[in-house]
Design an enzyme around this catalytic site. Structure first.
Site, PDB file in Angstrom:
ATOM      1  CB  CYS A  19      -1.077   0.027   1.205  1.00 13.27           C
ATOM      2  SG  CYS A  19      -2.476   1.005   0.714  1.00 13.27           S
ATOM      3  CG  HIS A  39      -3.500  -3.389   3.154  1.00 11.39           C
ATOM      4  ND1 HIS A  39      -2.501  -3.126   3.772  1.00 11.39           N
ATOM      5  CD2 HIS A  39      -4.020  -2.549   2.840  1.00 11.39           C
ATOM      6  CE1 HIS A  39      -2.549  -1.732   3.954  1.00 11.39           C
ATOM      7  NE2 HIS A  39      -3.513  -1.430   3.304  1.00 11.39           N
ATOM      8  CD  GLU A  86      -1.291  -6.269   5.153  1.00 14.07           C
ATOM      9  OE1 GLU A  86      -0.836  -6.597   3.970  1.00 14.07           O
ATOM     10  OE2 GLU A  86      -1.236  -5.170   5.432  1.00 14.07           O
TER      11      GLU A  86
HETATM   12  N1  GLN Z   1      -1.836   6.666   2.677  1.00 15.17           N
HETATM   13  C1  GLN Z   1      -2.068   5.729   1.562  1.00 15.17           C
HETATM   14  C2  GLN Z   1      -3.573   6.237   0.980  1.00 15.17           C
HETATM   15  O1  GLN Z   1      -4.434   6.422   1.404  1.00 15.17           O
HETATM   16  C3  GLN Z   1      -1.867   4.436   1.915  1.00 15.17           C
HETATM   17  C4  GLN Z   1      -2.786   3.825   2.714  1.00 15.17           C
HETATM   18  C5  GLN Z   1      -2.210   2.476   3.260  1.00 15.17           C
HETATM   19  O2  GLN Z   1      -1.209   2.210   3.055  1.00 15.17           O
HETATM   20  N2  GLN Z   1      -3.158   1.631   3.826  1.00 15.17           N
HETATM   21  O3  GLN Z   1      -3.537   5.943  -0.394  1.00 15.17           O
END
Ligand code: GLN
Length: 605
Positions: free
Chosen positions: A422, A570, A572
């Protein structure tokens, strides 16, 4: 572990006729004395034991706070926000349940005070209460009971069949003002569903004091007293302790807590969490629950824990180590990255390596900012240089981002295996823009906007024009006013071969699946305007959403770098003990020198 169901279990299931339809059985668990007892793991283990006895299990977590979900809660205070398929942002315990019990839960499996009150107030506004005075008892307590009954029957194991057992965990500790309404609801619930369909388990702490290591029962006695004062009496008491709780201690607890000695069990510290279902089975918890809940017709006589035992023992004996650095901003609290930790753990089990995690505070790696002291700075870099692999996990806000960019640069230049998740993937793109394309001011719109707020009042022209490598690409949620977060499971098209027809790393890790569903939680994405230049420079976008506009997976050719992979989602959140998440497995295999062989064995050329 779903395949672990024994033959005898399916035999008993087949011999069950439709008319046998059982009533839902509830195993409710409360905790006393202190929080952080490992209640979640204990409950997951109870569920696993029942699952291995042939039962379909589901679980509900009650959090007695007013927030309607965990989405706005700081990871500092509450640990990670776990994301479900349906986009629910929930307590991390639901992650434990999904992983341990191989379930796919929904947002309604996490009940909070806020959600319940919200529902009651909506009903009141709709006039559902027909002019009655709306009160905590019976309206709120009824709403809680209705909610539990409604959610308990939802299929959660992919079988489309309703579960047979519902675990209900009441968060917090007995005696808290916050949890009292839920305990009252449970007190009523035991009569609503019938005592033979309701079992109450109390998880307590047995501290060990003094040089002789005396096991103290008083905290448990007080906890149970508190529970009984609200009209609930435990059917089983599970004592958490550092050492096995002795028979004499259990007998004493039994006398004072109105519970037979055979129903007072010990869950002492073990070398890894996979041992917990096994120690519960050794103390016949499955037998106790079978008798109490009248489950003999649908339960196997003994749980099938063969593969589970193999898992638990194998984890203890790996000799070779793999060292992974997690470069984040909440590194003081490992719960903030719980699913990342678990995914690394699952991948290491598959790679037969003992996992060592090194936490690195991203801001300690920054030099220009002068924010960190010399020593911390040097120590952080020493860790990065020494580990076998690196994870840059997700996150929000700009703190530590420059440290993450430096980490990615280091890993890219030195060939250190690295996985960006992310925000981690976004940083990989920013780093490429800056150091490969020469766009020195490249950043994310997220940080630029934050910066603008901070620099309010600064003169026009003071700031250099920035290039947005990552831009705001909201996904509008019609159900939530102002909801712009891309949340929950979404499909990604995986490119299996690159322009030269060489297999992509992502395609190989996902075993030639050209569509994968993974969970998201973000608002920003790679700037589509820069794609051509980035691709030209060697960064490959090998996973995209269905529109082709959102970049989901980025990688470097394996001829250029042994393992450089980033995912906008994600991975995970869907990792399981025996089914590790492919990107995490790839990282651990690369970090332990086994990736090439793995890819070859899996048909890659
Ligand atoms: N802050 C970033 C976004 O909103 C990444 C979010 C995250 O890593 N969950 O796109």
């Amino acid at each position: 572990m779903d395949g672990c169901r024994s033959n005898s279990s399916s035999a008993s299931r087949n011999s069950r006729s439709r008319s046998d339809a059982q009533k839902m059985k509830y195993v409710c668990v409360t905790g006393g004395v202190v929080s952080g007892l490992g209640k979640g793991i204990t409950i997951s283990s109870i569920g696993r034991l029942l699952k291995q006895s042939g039962l379909r299990v589901t679980s509900i977590k009650i959090d007695p706070y007013l927030n309607t979900d965990a989405g706005t809660m700081s990871p500092f205070e509450h640990g990670e926000v776990f994301v479900l398929d349906d986009g629910g942002e929930v307590d991390l315990d639901l992650g434990n349940y999904e992983r341990f019990l191989s379930l796919t839960l929904g947002k309604d499996h996490n009940i909070t005070t806020g959600k319940v009150y919200n529902e009651v107030i909506l009903r009141e506004r709709r006039g559902d209460y027909l002019g009655k005075t709306v009160q905590v008892v019976p309206h709120v307590t009824n709403e809680i009971q209705d909610w539990i009954e409604r959610v308990a029957v939802l299929p959660v194991d992919g079988s489309q069949e309703a579960p047979e057992i519902c675990l209900v965990e009441v968060g917090g500790t007995v005696g808290d003002i916050e949890s009292s309404v839920f305990l009252e609801a449970l007190r009523q619930f035991q009569f609503r569903v019938g005592r033979e369909n309701f079992c109450l388990i109390f998880v307590s702490l047995v501290p060990v004091l003094g040089s002789v290591g005396e096991q103290k029962t008083k905290p448990t006695q007080h906890g149970v007293k508190e529970l009984r004062s609200v009209g609930l009496s435990p059917d089983v008491i599970i004592c958490r302790s550092s050492n096995r709780v002795e028979l004499s201690t259990r007998e004493k607890i039994s006398v004072f807590c109105h519970c037979p000695p055979s129903h007072v069990l010990s869950v002492h510290d073990v070398s890894n969490i996979y041992h917990v279902p096994i120690i519960l089975a050794e103390q016949n918890l499955h037998g106790i629950l079978r008798d109490h809940l009248k489950l003999e017709r649908i339960m196997t006589p003994e749980p099938d824990l063969v593969r589970w035992t193999e898992l638990a023992t194998s984890v203890d004996i790996f000799e070779e180590q793999v060292k992974i650095a997690i470069v984040g901003k909440y590194t003081g609290l490992s719960d903030s990255y719980l699913s990342v930790l678990k995914a690394l753990k699952h991948a290491s089990i598959a790679a037969k390596r003992a996992l060592e995690i090194c936490w690195v505070e991203a801001s300690d790696l920054e030099s220009e900012t002068q924010k960190t002291e010399e020593e911390k700075h040097a120590a952080a870099w020493k860790v990065i240089e020494e580990v076998d692999g690196i994870v840059v996990p997700g996150g929000f806000g700009s703190r530590g981002v420059e440290g993450k960019v430096l980490t990615v640069e280091y890993a890219r230049r030195t060939g250190r295996p690295i996985l960006g998740v992310c925000l981690g993937m976004q940083v990989m793109v920013i780093e490429h823009c800056r150091n490969v394309l020469g766009l020195r001011t490249a950043t994310s719109q997220e940080f630029a906007e934050q910066g603008k707020e901070q620099a309010e009042g600064a003169k026009e022209g003071d700031r250099e024009e920035e290039t947005y490598a990552v831009v705001f690409m909201p996904e509008i949620n019609p159900a939530v006013m102002g909801g712009t977060m891309r949340l929950g499971a979404r499909p990604t098209d995986v490119l299996l071969r690159d322009r030269q027809q060489k297999p992509t790393l992502a395609g190989q890790l996902y075993k030639q699946r050209d569509e994968v569903w993974e969970r998201h939680r973000h608002r920003y994405e790679v700037n589509p305007e820069l794609l051509g230049r980035l691709e030209e420079a060697g960064l490959r976008f090998v996973g995209k959403d269905k529109t082709g506009a959102r970049m989901e997976i980025v990688e470097l050719d394996r001829e250029k770098h042994p393992f450089f992979l980033g995912t906008q989602y994600h991975p995970e959140f869907q990792s399981r003990p025996l089914e590790p998440s492919p990107p995490f497995l790839g990282l651990i295999l690369a970090a332990s020198g086994q990736l090439r062989e793995y890819l070859r064995a899996n048909g890659a050329n």
